[in-house]
Enzyme design. Structure first.
Site, mmCIF file in Angstrom:
data_model
loop_
_atom_site.group_PDB
_atom_site.id
_atom_site.type_symbol
_atom_site.label_atom_id
_atom_site.label_comp_id
_atom_site.label_asym_id
_atom_site.label_seq_id
_atom_site.Cartn_x
_atom_site.Cartn_y
_atom_site.Cartn_z
ATOM 1 N N ALA A 73 0.844 -1.196 0.000
ATOM 2 C CA ALA A 73 0.000 0.000 0.000
ATOM 3 C C ALA A 73 0.876 1.242 0.000
ATOM 4 O O ALA A 73 2.031 1.212 0.437
ATOM 5 C CB ALA A 73 -0.917 0.005 1.226
ATOM 6 N N ASP A 74 0.315 2.323 -0.493
ATOM 7 C CA ASP A 74 0.981 3.613 -0.424
ATOM 8 C C ASP A 74 -0.078 4.686 -0.208
ATOM 9 O O ASP A 74 -1.102 4.702 -0.896
ATOM 10 C CB ASP A 74 1.763 3.914 -1.706
ATOM 11 C CG ASP A 74 2.651 5.126 -1.515
ATOM 12 O OD1 ASP A 74 3.634 5.023 -0.749
ATOM 13 O OD2 ASP A 74 2.354 6.187 -2.094
ATOM 14 N N THR A 75 0.163 5.554 0.750
ATOM 15 C CA THR A 75 -0.774 6.625 1.084
ATOM 16 C C THR A 75 -0.122 7.969 0.801
ATOM 17 O O THR A 75 1.017 8.200 1.183
ATOM 18 C CB THR A 75 -1.188 6.554 2.571
ATOM 19 O OG1 THR A 75 -1.799 5.281 2.819
ATOM 20 C CG2 THR A 75 -2.172 7.664 2.930
ATOM 21 N N GLY A 110 -3.329 3.761 -2.343
ATOM 22 C CA GLY A 110 -3.317 2.722 -3.368
ATOM 23 C C GLY A 110 -2.948 1.407 -2.715
ATOM 24 O O GLY A 110 -2.076 1.368 -1.842
#
Length: 189
Positions: A73-75, A110
């Site tokens: 995940a990437d925020t 994402g």
């Protein structure tokens, strides 16, 4: 009956993502791989978040075995066309939170799931409305809570979320770092 999911490989050192998976009763183990988080210019905020999540997942392409399921995940935080990642230092964190103060911004996460059959990606967007914060309040927050490992230099689960966020529109868990509702639906499929 609630379906139990197979254990996942969480490619994140975020204690917040780990806690969210625990709360979802998902067994996991952490495996970290170093990945460059640069992205090409011209991508929208949601495309950036998914691009980086997929880049993190591709680092596992060669090591996927059996029923392995990798979760990455990437925020990111987006305000007025500007992308805010993690701050470089406390001064940068103060600058970021000052920019967010009294305004609306978006938090985009994402997420990518990778197994031997392929990769699935999705994202979620939450609007966050900050109240006006004084420089004294911002400094207090940064010095006391050290949010240097957080996109946009804040954690909604910290003091600032209780004292400085008026409202959100969308998923709370997305702002924490993992859109659990969408993740659950994807894992069920």
């Amino acid at each position: 009956m609630i379906k139990r999911f197979p254990p996942v490989i969480l490619a994140s050192k975020s204690p917040r993502r780990q806690e969210l998976l625990r709360l979802m009763d998902i067994d996991f183990r952490i495996v970290l791989k170093e990945v460059d988080e640069n992205y090409p210019e011209g991508l929208s905020p949601s495309e950036i978040a998914v691009y980086i999540a997929e880049k993190k997942a591709r680092a596992f392409d060669e090591s996927i075995e059996g029923n392995d399921l990798v979760l990455t995940a990437d925020t990111i935080v987006s305000i007025e066309g500007q992308i805010l990642g993690k701050p470089e230092n406390e001064d940068h964190a103060i600058e970021m939170v000052s920019l967010l103060s009294g305004k609306k911004h978006e938090v985009i996460t994402g997420v990518t799931l990778l197994n031997k059959n392929g990769m699935t990606s999705f994202y979620d967007v939450t609007e966050v409305f900050f109240s006006e914060l004084s420089q004294e309040e911002i400094r207090y927050y940064i010095e006391r809570y050290k949010p240097l490992d957080k996109a946009g230099s804040y954690g909604i689960q910290d003091w600032i979320g209780l004292a400085g966020i008026e409202k959100i529109s969308g998923s709370y868990s997305n702002v924490v770092g993992l859109p659990t509702e969408k993740l659950y639906r994807e894992l069920r499929r």
